[in-house]
Design an enzyme around this catalytic site. Sequence first.
Site, PDB file in Angstrom:
ATOM      1  N   GLY A 172       1.090  -1.497   0.297  1.00  0.00           N
ATOM      2  CA  GLY A 172       0.289   0.354  -0.401  1.00  0.00           C
ATOM      3  C   GLY A 172       0.963   1.008  -0.044  1.00  0.00           C
TER       4      GLY A 172
ATOM      5  N   HIS B 251       0.457   7.427 -13.951  1.00  0.00           N
ATOM      6  CA  HIS B 251       1.470   7.379 -15.160  1.00  0.00           C
ATOM      7  C   HIS B 251       0.959   7.657 -16.398  1.00  0.00           C
ATOM      8  CE1 HIS B 251       4.680   4.901 -12.550  1.00  0.00           C
ATOM      9  NE2 HIS B 251       5.024   5.941 -12.965  1.00  0.00           N
TER      10      HIS B 251
ATOM     11  N   ASP C  59       1.160   6.081 -19.233  1.00  0.00           N
ATOM     12  CA  ASP C  59       1.526   4.274 -19.497  1.00  0.00           C
ATOM     13  C   ASP C  59      -0.332   3.949 -18.522  1.00  0.00           C
ATOM     14  OD1 ASP C  59       1.804   3.466 -16.911  1.00  0.00           O
ATOM     15  OD2 ASP C  59       3.575   2.394 -18.314  1.00  0.00           O
TER      16      ASP C  59
ATOM     17  N   ARG D 205       3.612  12.576 -10.993  1.00  0.00           N
ATOM     18  CA  ARG D 205       4.728  12.536 -10.015  1.00  0.00           C
ATOM     19  C   ARG D 205       5.520  12.897 -11.229  1.00  0.00           C
ATOM     20  NH1 ARG D 205       4.998   5.460  -9.068  1.00  0.00           N
ATOM     21  NH2 ARG D 205       2.787   5.528  -7.787  1.00  0.00           N
TER      22      ARG D 205
ATOM     23  N   CYS E   1       3.448  -1.498 -17.735  1.00  0.00           N
ATOM     24  CA  CYS E   1       4.513  -1.063 -16.605  1.00  0.00           C
ATOM     25  C   CYS E   1       5.668  -2.747 -16.611  1.00  0.00           C
ATOM     26  CB  CYS E   1       4.057  -1.999 -15.377  1.00  0.00           C
ATOM     27  SG  CYS E   1       2.052  -0.358 -15.629  1.00  0.00           S
TER      28      CYS E   1
ATOM     29  N   GLU F 276       9.825   9.641 -13.615  1.00  0.00           N
ATOM     30  CA  GLU F 276       9.326   8.246 -13.419  1.00  0.00           C
ATOM     31  C   GLU F 276       9.571   7.269 -14.355  1.00  0.00           C
ATOM     32  OE1 GLU F 276       6.855   6.632 -10.714  1.00  0.00           O
ATOM     33  OE2 GLU F 276       8.013   8.636  -9.411  1.00  0.00           O
TER      34      GLU F 276
HETATM   35  O1  SUG Z   1       4.650   2.832  -8.660  1.00  0.00           O
HETATM   36  N1  SUG Z   1       3.297  -0.075  -7.983  1.00  0.00           N
HETATM   37  C1  SUG Z   1       3.920   0.696  -8.544  1.00  0.00           C
HETATM   38  C2  SUG Z   1       3.353   0.609  -9.912  1.00  0.00           C
HETATM   39  C3  SUG Z   1       3.636   1.185 -11.446  1.00  0.00           C
HETATM   40  C4  SUG Z   1       3.445   0.920 -12.731  1.00  0.00           C
HETATM   41  N2  SUG Z   1       4.403   1.096 -13.582  1.00  0.00           N
HETATM   42  C5  SUG Z   1       3.656   1.421 -14.644  1.00  0.00           C
HETATM   43  N3  SUG Z   1       2.160   2.606 -15.071  1.00  0.00           N
HETATM   44  N4  SUG Z   1       4.246   2.724 -15.478  1.00  0.00           N
HETATM   45  C6  SUG Z   1       3.968   2.428  -8.282  1.00  0.00           C
HETATM   46  O2  SUG Z   1       2.885   2.731  -8.076  1.00  0.00           O
HETATM   47  C7  SUG Z   1       2.751  -0.617  -5.778  1.00  0.00           C
HETATM   48  C8  SUG Z   1       3.699  -1.401  -4.241  1.00  0.00           C
HETATM   49  C9  SUG Z   1       3.101  -1.207  -2.902  1.00  0.00           C
HETATM   50  O3  SUG Z   1       1.803  -0.535  -2.819  1.00  0.00           O
HETATM   51  O4  SUG Z   1       3.485  -2.122  -2.013  1.00  0.00           O
HETATM   52  C10 SUG Z   1       3.937   0.339  -6.865  1.00  0.00           C
HETATM   53  O5  SUG Z   1       4.439   0.658  -6.739  1.00  0.00           O
END
Ligand code: SUG
Length: 450
Positions: free
Chosen positions: A23, A249, A251, A215, A371, A177
């Site tokens: 989370g 993001h 994407d 971000r 991702c 990012e």
């Molecule tokens: O940065 N989730 C990542 C997901 C990244 C997805 N990437 C792209 N959209 N390219 C983030 O939000 C969740 C980790 C946690 O809650 O345990 C996390 O970091």
Amino acid sequence: MTTTNAREVNFDGLIGPTHHYGGLASGNLASSRNALRTSNPREAALQGLEKMRTLIKLGYTQGFLPPQQRPDLSVLSQLGFRGPDEHIISSTAQQAPELLSMVYSASSMWAANAATVTPSADSSDGRVHFTPANLLTTAHRAIEHPQTERILNTVFGNSDHFAVHSAVPSIGRFGDEGAANHTRLCTSYGDAGVGLFVYGRDDQTDLSSLTFPGRQTLAASEAVARQHGTQTAVYLQQAAQAINAGAFHNDVVAVGNGPLLMYHQHAYQAQAAEQAFETLRAYLPLQTLCVNADDVSLQDAIKSYLFNSQLLASADGDMSKMRLIAPSECEENSAVRKWIERALQDHNQPIRNVEFVDVRQSMSNGGGPACLRLRVVLTDEQLAAVNPAFLLDEAKIDVLQDWVKRHYRDQLSVADLADVQFYREVMTALEDLITVLGLKGQALYPFQLS
Ligand code: SUG
């Protein structure tokens, strides 16, 4: 510059043994929704490897990036926890257990955030450029970039062909990012293309309009483009509406490849998008595919991760025969499924096939098929200069799946991170990975240096 025989190679993040639901990512709805649920790291890694196998079977060149060393004890040490490794874990568990989730996060699996990549046809010095993302918005990801840089240097170590930079400074104004906010558009892979950089905020952004963090910053995108000698860059701001709906993001609401940009109607402010598209049209025969909110709402797009599909040219690079590698959630969402069915009938757009893949363990943390991969356009010569340990065929996928089955747990909760036995297990797994990959002499992981 034009080069022949270039192809797009997907380097997927190999999901690490510490995958859990911390989370940790505000603005990422799946991460918040699944916070503290028990994860299945073994299933996560096997799902990721099966996705890589799918691409290989379809005829694509596929690579991978290894998981980072977790837990990152150097961060705990900088936070005042000292002594032997196991003591650091147990004293953190006693005094500040919330830090364990941060240093154990397997978030480097989302390779689309590892770095921004500029192909050699678009850079000023004819090399492929990489800038690791500083990921400064979230603590568990802000610690990734030093190891990302080391890993990229191991995979793309040949400086005649590749330039691996350091991340841009980790200062709020330069939040970066990586490739998740960068789309390389082109006519064919070997031709000079355009870098479309999408950002969430710049100096003029009224931060009170954002309920979730923007971000990516314009200043970071500009710095990356400058550092790469990017010949043509176009910048476009994400709509606050998209960020506030959970598109942390670009994407999550757009995907592009070759001349095609597929995006949600509410991804960008309409006028800004039109302006950017007009600029892009000066450089390439841009095709846009807008998904209307009446057909797929922003909420359905974000829940199903339609736009986090991998958009691929055919395996021989034909941009008029594209395919989507979509998350299974798209098949289960009726609005999205209908949109896909209709799109496939419409031959005015180039997507001809859709494959659904199950990456639910990653999806539950907000990471879909796109991702999980970093796209790198490579000529034959550049491909030959990639460290072969990180290029895959089906036999090597079998070897990696066996490695996962030997070492990964099938259940992991945040409470388990305090268990010193778990620490020993993950270190043994990484030591064995080094052996399996034949990388004993190369300093991939910090533990190999000490
Ligand atoms: O940065 N989730 C990542 C997901 C990244 C997805 N990437 C792209 N959209 N390219 C983030 O939000 C969740 C980790 C946690 O809650 O345990 C996390 O970091």
